[in-house]
Design a protein around this motif. Sequence first.
Motif, PDB file in Angstrom:
ATOM      1  N   LEU A  43     -22.518  57.778 -53.764  1.00 54.19           N
ATOM      2  CA  LEU A  43     -22.325  58.340 -52.736  1.00 54.19           C
ATOM      3  C   LEU A  43     -22.676  59.740 -52.740  1.00 54.19           C
ATOM      4  O   LEU A  43     -22.161  60.432 -53.738  1.00 54.19           O
ATOM      5  CB  LEU A  43     -20.935  57.687 -52.283  1.00 54.19           C
ATOM      6  CG  LEU A  43     -20.550  58.332 -50.703  1.00 54.19           C
ATOM      7  CD1 LEU A  43     -21.470  57.703 -49.596  1.00 54.19           C
ATOM      8  CD2 LEU A  43     -19.085  57.878 -50.660  1.00 54.19           C
ATOM      9  N   ILE A  84     -31.341  62.561 -51.746  1.00 53.86           N
ATOM     10  CA  ILE A  84     -30.509  61.526 -50.810  1.00 53.86           C
ATOM     11  C   ILE A  84     -31.544  60.777 -49.830  1.00 53.86           C
ATOM     12  O   ILE A  84     -32.294  61.264 -49.122  1.00 53.86           O
ATOM     13  CB  ILE A  84     -29.424  62.272 -50.078  1.00 53.86           C
ATOM     14  CG1 ILE A  84     -28.372  63.108 -50.806  1.00 53.86           C
ATOM     15  CG2 ILE A  84     -28.857  61.256 -48.937  1.00 53.86           C
ATOM     16  CD1 ILE A  84     -27.481  63.774 -49.943  1.00 53.86           C
ATOM     17  N   PRO A 118     -15.832  60.066 -48.854  1.00 50.52           N
ATOM     18  CA  PRO A 118     -16.242  59.781 -47.184  1.00 50.52           C
ATOM     19  C   PRO A 118     -15.357  60.892 -46.517  1.00 50.52           C
ATOM     20  O   PRO A 118     -14.318  61.197 -46.929  1.00 50.52           O
ATOM     21  CB  PRO A 118     -15.979  58.434 -46.914  1.00 50.52           C
ATOM     22  CG  PRO A 118     -15.905  57.586 -48.198  1.00 50.52           C
ATOM     23  CD  PRO A 118     -15.404  58.581 -49.348  1.00 50.52           C
ATOM     24  N   ASP A 119     -15.908  61.207 -45.285  1.00 50.98           N
ATOM     25  CA  ASP A 119     -15.021  62.177 -44.124  1.00 50.98           C
ATOM     26  C   ASP A 119     -13.741  61.460 -43.922  1.00 50.98           C
ATOM     27  O   ASP A 119     -12.594  62.513 -44.050  1.00 50.98           O
ATOM     28  CB  ASP A 119     -15.890  62.225 -43.177  1.00 50.98           C
ATOM     29  CG  ASP A 119     -16.892  63.359 -43.154  1.00 50.98           C
ATOM     30  OD1 ASP A 119     -16.912  64.163 -43.731  1.00 50.98           O
ATOM     31  OD2 ASP A 119     -17.927  62.877 -42.433  1.00 50.98           O
ATOM     32  N   THR A 165     -28.560  56.940 -45.674  1.00 50.49           N
ATOM     33  CA  THR A 165     -27.688  56.322 -46.652  1.00 50.49           C
ATOM     34  C   THR A 165     -26.730  57.058 -47.056  1.00 50.49           C
ATOM     35  O   THR A 165     -25.747  56.444 -47.735  1.00 50.49           O
ATOM     36  CB  THR A 165     -28.498  55.344 -47.659  1.00 50.49           C
ATOM     37  OG1 THR A 165     -28.984  56.669 -48.477  1.00 50.49           O
ATOM     38  CG2 THR A 165     -29.616  54.489 -47.301  1.00 50.49           C
ATOM     39  N   ASN A 166     -26.871  58.251 -47.314  1.00 53.01           N
ATOM     40  CA  ASN A 166     -25.916  59.143 -48.007  1.00 53.01           C
ATOM     41  C   ASN A 166     -25.780  58.697 -49.668  1.00 53.01           C
ATOM     42  O   ASN A 166     -24.708  59.161 -50.161  1.00 53.01           O
ATOM     43  CB  ASN A 166     -24.322  59.030 -47.411  1.00 53.01           C
ATOM     44  CG  ASN A 166     -24.294  59.958 -45.977  1.00 53.01           C
ATOM     45  OD1 ASN A 166     -25.002  60.782 -45.927  1.00 53.01           O
ATOM     46  ND2 ASN A 166     -23.416  59.712 -45.097  1.00 53.01           N
ATOM     47  N   ARG A 167     -26.877  58.259 -49.967  1.00 53.64           N
ATOM     48  CA  ARG A 167     -26.877  57.701 -51.531  1.00 53.64           C
ATOM     49  C   ARG A 167     -28.046  58.381 -52.104  1.00 53.64           C
ATOM     50  O   ARG A 167     -29.125  58.290 -51.410  1.00 53.64           O
ATOM     51  CB  ARG A 167     -26.685  56.102 -51.534  1.00 53.64           C
ATOM     52  CG  ARG A 167     -25.510  55.643 -50.857  1.00 53.64           C
ATOM     53  CD  ARG A 167     -25.169  54.356 -51.492  1.00 53.64           C
ATOM     54  NE  ARG A 167     -23.788  53.848 -51.126  1.00 53.64           N
ATOM     55  CZ  ARG A 167     -22.674  53.875 -51.583  1.00 53.64           C
ATOM     56  NH1 ARG A 167     -22.755  54.779 -52.876  1.00 53.64           N
ATOM     57  NH2 ARG A 167     -21.531  53.624 -51.129  1.00 53.64           N
ATOM     58  N   ASP A 168     -27.855  58.687 -53.465  1.00 49.57           N
ATOM     59  CA  ASP A 168     -28.947  59.251 -53.961  1.00 49.57           C
ATOM     60  C   ASP A 168     -29.731  57.955 -54.876  1.00 49.57           C
ATOM     61  O   ASP A 168     -29.402  56.639 -54.492  1.00 49.57           O
ATOM     62  CB  ASP A 168     -28.540  60.052 -55.166  1.00 49.57           C
ATOM     63  CG  ASP A 168     -27.665  59.607 -56.337  1.00 49.57           C
ATOM     64  OD1 ASP A 168     -27.714  58.323 -56.425  1.00 49.57           O
ATOM     65  OD2 ASP A 168     -27.438  60.405 -57.225  1.00 49.57           O
ATOM     66  N   HIS A 176     -18.374  62.749 -53.412  1.00 47.72           N
ATOM     67  CA  HIS A 176     -18.456  61.450 -53.345  1.00 47.72           C
ATOM     68  C   HIS A 176     -17.517  60.842 -52.652  1.00 47.72           C
ATOM     69  O   HIS A 176     -17.023  59.531 -52.500  1.00 47.72           O
ATOM     70  CB  HIS A 176     -17.888  61.029 -54.788  1.00 47.72           C
ATOM     71  CG  HIS A 176     -19.159  61.483 -55.720  1.00 47.72           C
ATOM     72  ND1 HIS A 176     -20.585  61.089 -55.705  1.00 47.72           N
ATOM     73  CD2 HIS A 176     -19.119  62.386 -56.846  1.00 47.72           C
ATOM     74  CE1 HIS A 176     -21.291  61.649 -56.882  1.00 47.72           C
ATOM     75  NE2 HIS A 176     -20.451  62.360 -57.339  1.00 47.72           N
ATOM     76  N   HIS A 191     -20.558  67.958 -47.422  1.00 48.31           N
ATOM     77  CA  HIS A 191     -19.652  68.341 -46.283  1.00 48.31           C
ATOM     78  C   HIS A 191     -19.830  69.490 -45.962  1.00 48.31           C
ATOM     79  O   HIS A 191     -20.190  70.501 -46.866  1.00 48.31           O
ATOM     80  CB  HIS A 191     -18.311  68.194 -46.846  1.00 48.31           C
ATOM     81  CG  HIS A 191     -17.654  66.746 -47.292  1.00 48.31           C
ATOM     82  ND1 HIS A 191     -17.593  65.792 -46.534  1.00 48.31           N
ATOM     83  CD2 HIS A 191     -17.702  66.190 -48.567  1.00 48.31           C
ATOM     84  CE1 HIS A 191     -17.281  64.617 -47.082  1.00 48.31           C
ATOM     85  NE2 HIS A 191     -17.134  64.908 -48.107  1.00 48.31           N
ATOM     86  N   ILE A 224     -22.240  62.901 -50.154  1.00 46.43           N
ATOM     87  CA  ILE A 224     -21.923  63.396 -48.889  1.00 46.43           C
ATOM     88  C   ILE A 224     -21.857  64.817 -48.792  1.00 46.43           C
ATOM     89  O   ILE A 224     -21.379  65.593 -49.774  1.00 46.43           O
ATOM     90  CB  ILE A 224     -20.733  62.876 -48.380  1.00 46.43           C
ATOM     91  CG1 ILE A 224     -20.674  61.358 -48.231  1.00 46.43           C
ATOM     92  CG2 ILE A 224     -20.405  63.504 -46.775  1.00 46.43           C
ATOM     93  CD1 ILE A 224     -19.467  60.585 -47.510  1.00 46.43           C
ATOM     94  N   THR A 237     -32.492  58.740 -47.008  1.00 43.65           N
ATOM     95  CA  THR A 237     -32.374  59.033 -45.544  1.00 43.65           C
ATOM     96  C   THR A 237     -31.631  57.964 -45.094  1.00 43.65           C
ATOM     97  O   THR A 237     -31.981  56.758 -44.933  1.00 43.65           O
ATOM     98  CB  THR A 237     -33.586  59.074 -44.730  1.00 43.65           C
ATOM     99  OG1 THR A 237     -34.444  60.235 -45.203  1.00 43.65           O
ATOM    100  CG2 THR A 237     -33.547  59.357 -43.175  1.00 43.65           C
TER     101      THR A 237
END
Length: 107
Positions: free
Chosen positions: A49, A37, A5-6, A41-44, A3, A53, A51, A39
Amino acid sequence: LMHIPDEQLFDSIFQTRELVKERGKLLISVPVSRNDIITGTNRDNNNRLMIIHPESQIRLIFERLGFKQESRWVSRDTLGREGITWLTIIFKLFGESGSKSADKIEN
């Protein structure tokens, strides 16, 4: 970690390191794949969120902060959800031993 972000991943792991005693162990479990997820959006489907990694990125950050991987395994979702696979890693914090970790270099 899924959850985060990079751009916040290093700081989050650094803060987690502060909670682990030297020679303490940390178990993390992160998704390797998810078919829920949306496409782009990086959301389910619940708008959380999610991601994925890369394992190499996660391992590199932990190792640079003084952790060493003790074991790892990949498993199917224990809730029986199809299309979701998990990576579990056990790290051990060594702090002073081994190569200089990123927090020691900064000091």
